[in-house]
Design a protein around this motif. Structure first.
Motif, PDB file in Angstrom:
ATOM      1  N   SER A  37       0.845  -1.303  -0.114  1.00  0.00           N
ATOM      2  CA  SER A  37      -0.020   0.019  -0.107  1.00  0.00           C
ATOM      3  C   SER A  37       0.765   1.271   0.028  1.00  0.00           C
ATOM      4  CB  SER A  37      -0.844   0.019   1.304  1.00  0.00           C
ATOM      5  OG  SER A  37      -0.175   0.042   2.273  1.00  0.00           O
ATOM      6  N   GLY A  38       1.954   1.139  -0.235  1.00  0.00           N
ATOM      7  CA  GLY A  38       3.027   2.274  -0.536  1.00  0.00           C
ATOM      8  C   GLY A  38       4.556   1.487  -0.055  1.00  0.00           C
ATOM      9  N   ARG A  39       5.306   2.298   0.803  1.00  0.00           N
ATOM     10  CA  ARG A  39       6.726   1.860   0.532  1.00  0.00           C
ATOM     11  C   ARG A  39       7.027   0.885   1.773  1.00  0.00           C
ATOM     12  NH1 ARG A  39      11.765   5.988   0.469  1.00  0.00           N
ATOM     13  NH2 ARG A  39      13.629   4.657   1.096  1.00  0.00           N
ATOM     14  N   PHE A  40       6.394   0.901   2.705  1.00  0.00           N
ATOM     15  CA  PHE A  40       6.826   0.678   4.156  1.00  0.00           C
ATOM     16  C   PHE A  40       6.695  -1.126   4.333  1.00  0.00           C
ATOM     17  CE2 PHE A  40       7.525   4.951   4.488  1.00  0.00           C
ATOM     18  CZ  PHE A  40       8.609   4.901   5.290  1.00  0.00           C
ATOM     19  N   ALA A  41       5.538  -1.444   4.049  1.00  0.00           N
ATOM     20  CA  ALA A  41       5.441  -2.953   4.067  1.00  0.00           C
ATOM     21  C   ALA A  41       6.448  -3.652   2.842  1.00  0.00           C
ATOM     22  CB  ALA A  41       4.052  -3.508   3.527  1.00  0.00           C
ATOM     23  N   ILE A  42       6.573  -2.949   1.861  1.00  0.00           N
ATOM     24  CA  ILE A  42       7.643  -3.522   0.942  1.00  0.00           C
ATOM     25  C   ILE A  42       9.081  -3.514   1.432  1.00  0.00           C
ATOM     26  CG2 ILE A  42       8.773  -3.041  -1.491  1.00  0.00           C
ATOM     27  CD1 ILE A  42       5.790  -4.128  -1.766  1.00  0.00           C
ATOM     28  N   GLY A  43       9.451  -2.459   2.032  1.00  0.00           N
ATOM     29  CA  GLY A  43      10.853  -2.507   3.013  1.00  0.00           C
ATOM     30  C   GLY A  43      10.949  -3.486   3.891  1.00  0.00           C
ATOM     31  N   TRP A  44       9.669  -3.915   4.576  1.00  0.00           N
ATOM     32  CA  TRP A  44       9.671  -4.982   5.672  1.00  0.00           C
ATOM     33  C   TRP A  44      10.079  -6.015   4.960  1.00  0.00           C
ATOM     34  CZ3 TRP A  44       5.106  -5.846   9.494  1.00  0.00           C
ATOM     35  CH2 TRP A  44       5.637  -6.516  10.447  1.00  0.00           C
TER      36      TRP A  44
ATOM     37  N   ALA B 283      16.370 -10.426   2.418  1.00  0.00           N
ATOM     38  CA  ALA B 283      17.656 -10.298   2.727  1.00  0.00           C
ATOM     39  C   ALA B 283      18.209 -11.310   3.844  1.00  0.00           C
ATOM     40  CB  ALA B 283      17.971  -8.883   3.218  1.00  0.00           C
ATOM     41  N   MET B 284      17.020 -11.493   4.662  1.00  0.00           N
ATOM     42  CA  MET B 284      17.332 -12.677   5.671  1.00  0.00           C
ATOM     43  C   MET B 284      17.146 -14.037   5.607  1.00  0.00           C
ATOM     44  SD  MET B 284      15.535 -10.181   8.650  1.00  0.00           S
ATOM     45  CE  MET B 284      15.585 -11.330  10.228  1.00  0.00           C
ATOM     46  N   GLY B 285      16.935 -14.287   4.192  1.00  0.00           N
ATOM     47  CA  GLY B 285      16.518 -15.610   3.718  1.00  0.00           C
ATOM     48  C   GLY B 285      15.168 -16.097   3.448  1.00  0.00           C
ATOM     49  N   ALA B 286      14.284 -15.327   3.609  1.00  0.00           N
ATOM     50  CA  ALA B 286      12.836 -15.830   3.611  1.00  0.00           C
ATOM     51  C   ALA B 286      12.663 -15.517   1.950  1.00  0.00           C
ATOM     52  CB  ALA B 286      11.899 -14.952   4.075  1.00  0.00           C
ATOM     53  N   GLU B 287      11.607 -16.396   1.507  1.00  0.00           N
ATOM     54  CA  GLU B 287      11.092 -16.184   0.257  1.00  0.00           C
ATOM     55  C   GLU B 287       9.952 -15.242   0.195  1.00  0.00           C
ATOM     56  OE1 GLU B 287       8.318 -18.650  -3.150  1.00  0.00           O
ATOM     57  OE2 GLU B 287       9.447 -19.707  -1.393  1.00  0.00           O
ATOM     58  N   VAL B 288       9.743 -14.133  -0.751  1.00  0.00           N
ATOM     59  CA  VAL B 288       8.889 -12.937  -0.306  1.00  0.00           C
ATOM     60  C   VAL B 288       7.891 -12.952  -1.880  1.00  0.00           C
ATOM     61  CG1 VAL B 288       8.532 -10.589  -0.242  1.00  0.00           C
ATOM     62  CG2 VAL B 288      10.377 -11.777   1.067  1.00  0.00           C
ATOM     63  N   GLU B 289       6.655 -12.986  -1.460  1.00  0.00           N
ATOM     64  CA  GLU B 289       5.667 -12.551  -2.557  1.00  0.00           C
ATOM     65  C   GLU B 289       4.992 -11.387  -2.096  1.00  0.00           C
ATOM     66  OE1 GLU B 289       1.426 -14.259  -3.889  1.00  0.00           O
ATOM     67  OE2 GLU B 289       2.843 -15.783  -3.091  1.00  0.00           O
TER      68      GLU B 289
ATOM     69  N   LYS C 118       3.720 -18.604   5.255  1.00  0.00           N
ATOM     70  CA  LYS C 118       3.860 -18.603   6.934  1.00  0.00           C
ATOM     71  C   LYS C 118       3.675 -17.132   7.550  1.00  0.00           C
ATOM     72  CE  LYS C 118       5.343 -22.735   6.189  1.00  0.00           C
ATOM     73  NZ  LYS C 118       4.180 -23.900   6.356  1.00  0.00           N
ATOM     74  N   ALA C 119       3.704 -16.163   6.862  1.00  0.00           N
ATOM     75  CA  ALA C 119       3.463 -14.798   7.542  1.00  0.00           C
ATOM     76  C   ALA C 119       3.164 -13.684   6.478  1.00  0.00           C
ATOM     77  CB  ALA C 119       4.645 -14.337   8.114  1.00  0.00           C
ATOM     78  N   ILE C 120       2.155 -12.923   6.807  1.00  0.00           N
ATOM     79  CA  ILE C 120       1.524 -11.827   6.210  1.00  0.00           C
ATOM     80  C   ILE C 120       2.058 -10.363   6.829  1.00  0.00           C
ATOM     81  CG2 ILE C 120      -0.476 -10.789   5.265  1.00  0.00           C
ATOM     82  CD1 ILE C 120      -1.897 -13.706   5.800  1.00  0.00           C
ATOM     83  N   LEU C 121       2.758  -9.456   5.906  1.00  0.00           N
ATOM     84  CA  LEU C 121       3.116  -8.543   6.436  1.00  0.00           C
ATOM     85  C   LEU C 121       2.233  -7.207   5.921  1.00  0.00           C
ATOM     86  CD1 LEU C 121       7.134  -8.729   5.939  1.00  0.00           C
ATOM     87  CD2 LEU C 121       5.394  -9.606   7.870  1.00  0.00           C
TER      88      LEU C 121
END
Length: 395
Positions: free
Chosen positions: A89-96, A102-108, A136-139
């Motif tokens: 919805s903008g920049r910050f969830a994307i940043g998270w 970078a920590m090793g998760a797969e991100v969609e 496994k998680a929703i941000l």
């Protein structure tokens, strides 16, 4: 020629203006970090943070900004290779999400739009497709300070529940905690995080995380755990483990005073103050938009936040020129456009230690700048804000 003098006024979405009482609270000697007074200070803050998050879960304090708190959340519940769904919805969830990658998760990324809030129906539809529960998680962020979007976290929580999906629901409340209603347990949130420098009116440097029992159960097998961020380490009996070392004593003094002020005002009144002042800003921008140059970044009125308003500027006019004018000539610092809105917008913060003269003064300076820079706008924006407050704040 300028009309500025004295203290510069911050109208940016963090760090926000700190009350004098909070600044004074830090002007004292450090505590003995092994004393009963230190333990009592920590315990009172942890309890009150859980109250602000509205959870019966545990809270943790980190010597970190919001980006550090992001990492604290991720490292405590994820293992490398876990899939995370980021709600844009903008920049910050994307940043998270970028931090998770970078920590090793797969991100969609569930693609959204910088001009609108998250659509709960889209979240539910995507989760129903995930039949093997690989996510496994929703941000998500409750408020995105880049776009100005307000996301209906309660509705998103209901969508996750309706989909019957077991992913952890994790929410960034950096730009909303202490300013707007936040109900972690009632809304089905498993982990929430925030920072000190916005609605909590405290200097930057403290990050907060709250976790419910479900998240703490997942934590037991999380493969990303590291000593500094680890919840288990911070739950040890020795007080110093609450901070993984020496406590940030003076920031804690400040936070104690800031939370005391919020509770003295009463949270319902704090939320109402933010809603009224946020609407005053929106009334002014609505009038200015009649000039066909300025406008709201967030298209739908119900999706505009009560803590920050992002104003776009079209027609080849430069929002950075307005920013410079307000700062250099009048002593008011507006937020600049960031991310996709760099060079296309400015931001007006209305969060934390704000009141009517601060907001009306900021709007007045913007109107002065629009006049001085000959930027087309509808006339009477400040008057519209005054009219709104005069109608809404009864004698």
């Amino acid at each position: 020629m300028v009309v500025r003098a004295g203290r510069e006024f911050l109208a940016i979405p963090g760090p926000t203006t700190m009350p004098d009482e909070v600044l004074r609270a830090m002007h004292r000697p450090a505590l003995d970090i092994y004393s009963a007074e230190m333990v009592e200070l920590t315990e009172s803050l942890l309890a009150d943070l859980s109250g602000l998050f509205a959870t019966t879960g545990r809270s943790y304090i980190y010597i970190a900004n919001g980006h550090g708190a992001w990492e604290a959340v991720l490292s405590n519940v994820l293992s490398r290779g876990d899939k995370v769904l980021v709600l844009e919805s903008g920049r910050f969830a994307i940043g998270w999400g970028n931090a998770a990658r970078a920590m090793g998760a797969e991100v969609e990324v569930l693609r959204g739009d910088w001009r609108r809030a998250i659509r709960p129906a889209e979240v539910e539809a995507r989760l129903r497709q995930d039949r093997d529960h690989s996510i496994k998680a929703i941000l998500a962020a409750q408020v995105d300070t880049a776009s100005g979007a307000y996301n209906d976290i309660e509705a998103i929580g209901k969508a996750i529940k309706s989909a019957g999906h077991p992913a952890l629901f994790m929410v960034d409340a950096v730009a909303s905690l202490g300013c707007m209603p936040f109900q972690m347990d009632a809304w089905g949130i498993d982990v929430a995080m925030s920072g000190s420098q916005k609605g909590l009116m405290t200097p930057p440097g403290l990050g907060f995380v709250a976790a419910n029992d479900r998240a703490r159960q997942v934590h037991k097998t999380a493969g990303m755990r590291t000593p500094y961020w680890d919840w288990t380490e911070r739950e040890g009996a020795e007080h110093y483990r609450k901070y993984a070392g020496t406590a940030p004593i003076h920031l804690l003094f400040a936070l104690r005073q800031a939370i005391n002020m919020l509770f003295e005002e009463k949270l319902d009144n704090v939320f109402l103050r933010h809603r009224l002042l946020g609407e005053a800003v929106r009334r002014a921008v609505t009038v200015w938009a009649e000039g066909q140059v300025l406008g709201f970044n967030i298209a739908a009125a119900a999706e505009r936040s009560n803590t920050v308003t992002t104003v776009t500027m079209a027609g080849g006019y430069d929002p950075v020129a307005l920013h410079h004018y307000a700062k250099e000539k009048c002593g008011v610092v507006l937020g600049v456009g960031i991310g996709e809105l760099e060079g296309q917008a400015f931001r007006i913060a209305h969060m934390g230690h704000v009141n009517a003269p601060m907001i009306l003064g900021t709007l007045g300076v913007i109107e002065v700048g629009l006049k001085a820079l000959d930027i087309p706008r509808g006339k009477g924006g400040v008057e519209a804000a005054i009219e709104w407050l005069g109608e809404s704040v009864k004698a």
